[in-house]
Motif scaffolding. Sequence first.
Motif, PDB file in Angstrom:
ATOM      1  N   ARG A  71       0.830  -1.211   0.000  1.00 36.56           N
ATOM      2  CA  ARG A  71       0.000   0.000   0.000  1.00 36.56           C
ATOM      3  C   ARG A  71       0.864   1.260   0.000  1.00 36.56           C
ATOM      4  O   ARG A  71       0.625   2.178  -0.797  1.00 36.56           O
ATOM      5  CB  ARG A  71      -0.932  -0.021   1.211  1.00 36.56           C
ATOM      6  CG  ARG A  71      -1.966   1.062   1.149  1.00 36.56           C
ATOM      7  CD  ARG A  71      -2.823   1.091   2.416  1.00 36.56           C
ATOM      8  NE  ARG A  71      -3.807   2.149   2.280  1.00 36.56           N
ATOM      9  CZ  ARG A  71      -5.073   1.961   1.985  1.00 36.56           C
ATOM     10  NH1 ARG A  71      -5.533   0.755   1.821  1.00 36.56           N
ATOM     11  NH2 ARG A  71      -5.894   2.986   1.868  1.00 36.56           N
ATOM     12  N   ASP A  72       1.852   1.307   0.892  1.00 42.26           N
ATOM     13  CA  ASP A  72       2.707   2.501   0.953  1.00 42.26           C
ATOM     14  C   ASP A  72       3.734   2.506  -0.180  1.00 42.26           C
ATOM     15  O   ASP A  72       4.102   3.561  -0.681  1.00 42.26           O
ATOM     16  CB  ASP A  72       3.432   2.557   2.299  1.00 42.26           C
ATOM     17  CG  ASP A  72       2.443   2.797   3.433  1.00 42.26           C
ATOM     18  OD1 ASP A  72       1.369   3.385   3.146  1.00 42.26           O
ATOM     19  OD2 ASP A  72       2.711   2.379   4.572  1.00 42.26           O
ATOM     20  N   ILE A  75       3.571   1.629  -3.260  1.00 46.50           N
ATOM     21  CA  ILE A  75       3.203   2.037  -4.622  1.00 46.50           C
ATOM     22  C   ILE A  75       3.311   3.548  -4.818  1.00 46.50           C
ATOM     23  O   ILE A  75       3.211   4.038  -5.934  1.00 46.50           O
ATOM     24  CB  ILE A  75       1.795   1.536  -5.050  1.00 46.50           C
ATOM     25  CG1 ILE A  75       0.723   2.126  -4.156  1.00 46.50           C
ATOM     26  CG2 ILE A  75       1.718   0.045  -5.109  1.00 46.50           C
ATOM     27  CD1 ILE A  75      -0.675   1.958  -4.755  1.00 46.50           C
ATOM     28  N   GLU A  76       3.537   4.274  -3.727  1.00 45.47           N
ATOM     29  CA  GLU A  76       3.796   5.718  -3.863  1.00 45.47           C
ATOM     30  C   GLU A  76       5.018   5.973  -4.726  1.00 45.47           C
ATOM     31  O   GLU A  76       5.121   7.016  -5.362  1.00 45.47           O
ATOM     32  CB  GLU A  76       4.038   6.331  -2.482  1.00 45.47           C
ATOM     33  CG  GLU A  76       2.772   6.723  -1.778  1.00 45.47           C
ATOM     34  CD  GLU A  76       3.055   7.538  -0.537  1.00 45.47           C
ATOM     35  OE1 GLU A  76       3.989   8.353  -0.563  1.00 45.47           O
ATOM     36  OE2 GLU A  76       2.349   7.329   0.452  1.00 45.47           O
ATOM     37  N   ASN A  77       5.938   5.029  -4.687  1.00 45.34           N
ATOM     38  CA  ASN A  77       7.183   5.220  -5.445  1.00 45.34           C
ATOM     39  C   ASN A  77       7.105   4.715  -6.881  1.00 45.34           C
ATOM     40  O   ASN A  77       8.069   4.832  -7.625  1.00 45.34           O
ATOM     41  CB  ASN A  77       8.331   4.511  -4.717  1.00 45.34           C
ATOM     42  CG  ASN A  77       8.505   5.044  -3.324  1.00 45.34           C
ATOM     43  OD1 ASN A  77       8.461   6.262  -3.117  1.00 45.34           O
ATOM     44  ND2 ASN A  77       8.663   4.159  -2.347  1.00 45.34           N
TER      45      ASN A  77
END
Lengths: 188, 102
Positions: free
Chosen positions: B14-15, B17-19
Amino acid sequence: MSDSIEPKENPPQLKLHYTVLTPEQRDADIWAEEILRERLPRTRQLAQNWQAIISAITALLGAGTLISADDVIRALDPPGWAVLYGVLTGLALISAAGSILLASLAGQASWPVIPPGARERLALRETLIIRTRRLLKWSQLLAGIALILLICSFAVRWYAPEKPATKVSPTVVTIPISLQSAGRIKLQ
Amino acid sequence: MSLKYEKGEPAEWRDGIENLQLEVRQAPGSGNNRTYDIVGPCPRCKHQLRKNIDYIVGPALALSSLEELVVRVVCNCTSAHEGAPEGTSGCGAEGAIKLEYT
């Protein structure tokens, strides 16, 4: 928490977000990717099946048409109809042969030089898929043309005027019958 | 030492995929033909992954139905991960990403 990223370039503007797939959606996605991966062999398999079908139909209709062509042409009276029938039949068979040839080319595995780079390999694979599909489409188009021509030739065969049949008059044989032999002749 | 191969959605997805980013490329002389890739570090193993999504974006663009697209992204990094099945690449991490048209 921000879970979206702006794309680098303009069109189309898409943002990436977190989401969850249901097991069914995941299965469908795996299935779709499998199809995409197997596009080339699947398209070739399709072309081979198509070739078998069109060959069988051509053999069936083509052989029958050719065998009876002489009689049909002789029977048609104004020579123009005979020429038209011959041209239509010939073109139909050429189109059918072209269709078989293209289907055969589409179904054949080619032997390309595999480039070293991944990007070039992808481009090569896509080119082969496009080529195979294009050949298959042309093959189907030619088969359609062959069918139309064949139907037209049948129309000529069935509805064009024919030579009038030669009248055969019965031969009358006169046998003189003398009075002496009259009793010995048996009329059958 | 590289992470062990583990199939499924990791907790970091979840976190992570920000990158990831959407990379749009246009080959010179190819007209309007663009290629769309999701690229970036895998949320789990941090190695570079790339997912081509032409087959999703292309038809959606053609049908003007771009409001919401969901793609499954699987790590396909080229690094070796212990326990990976024969012939597979990546660390096994996978998850879904929603592409939202703005």
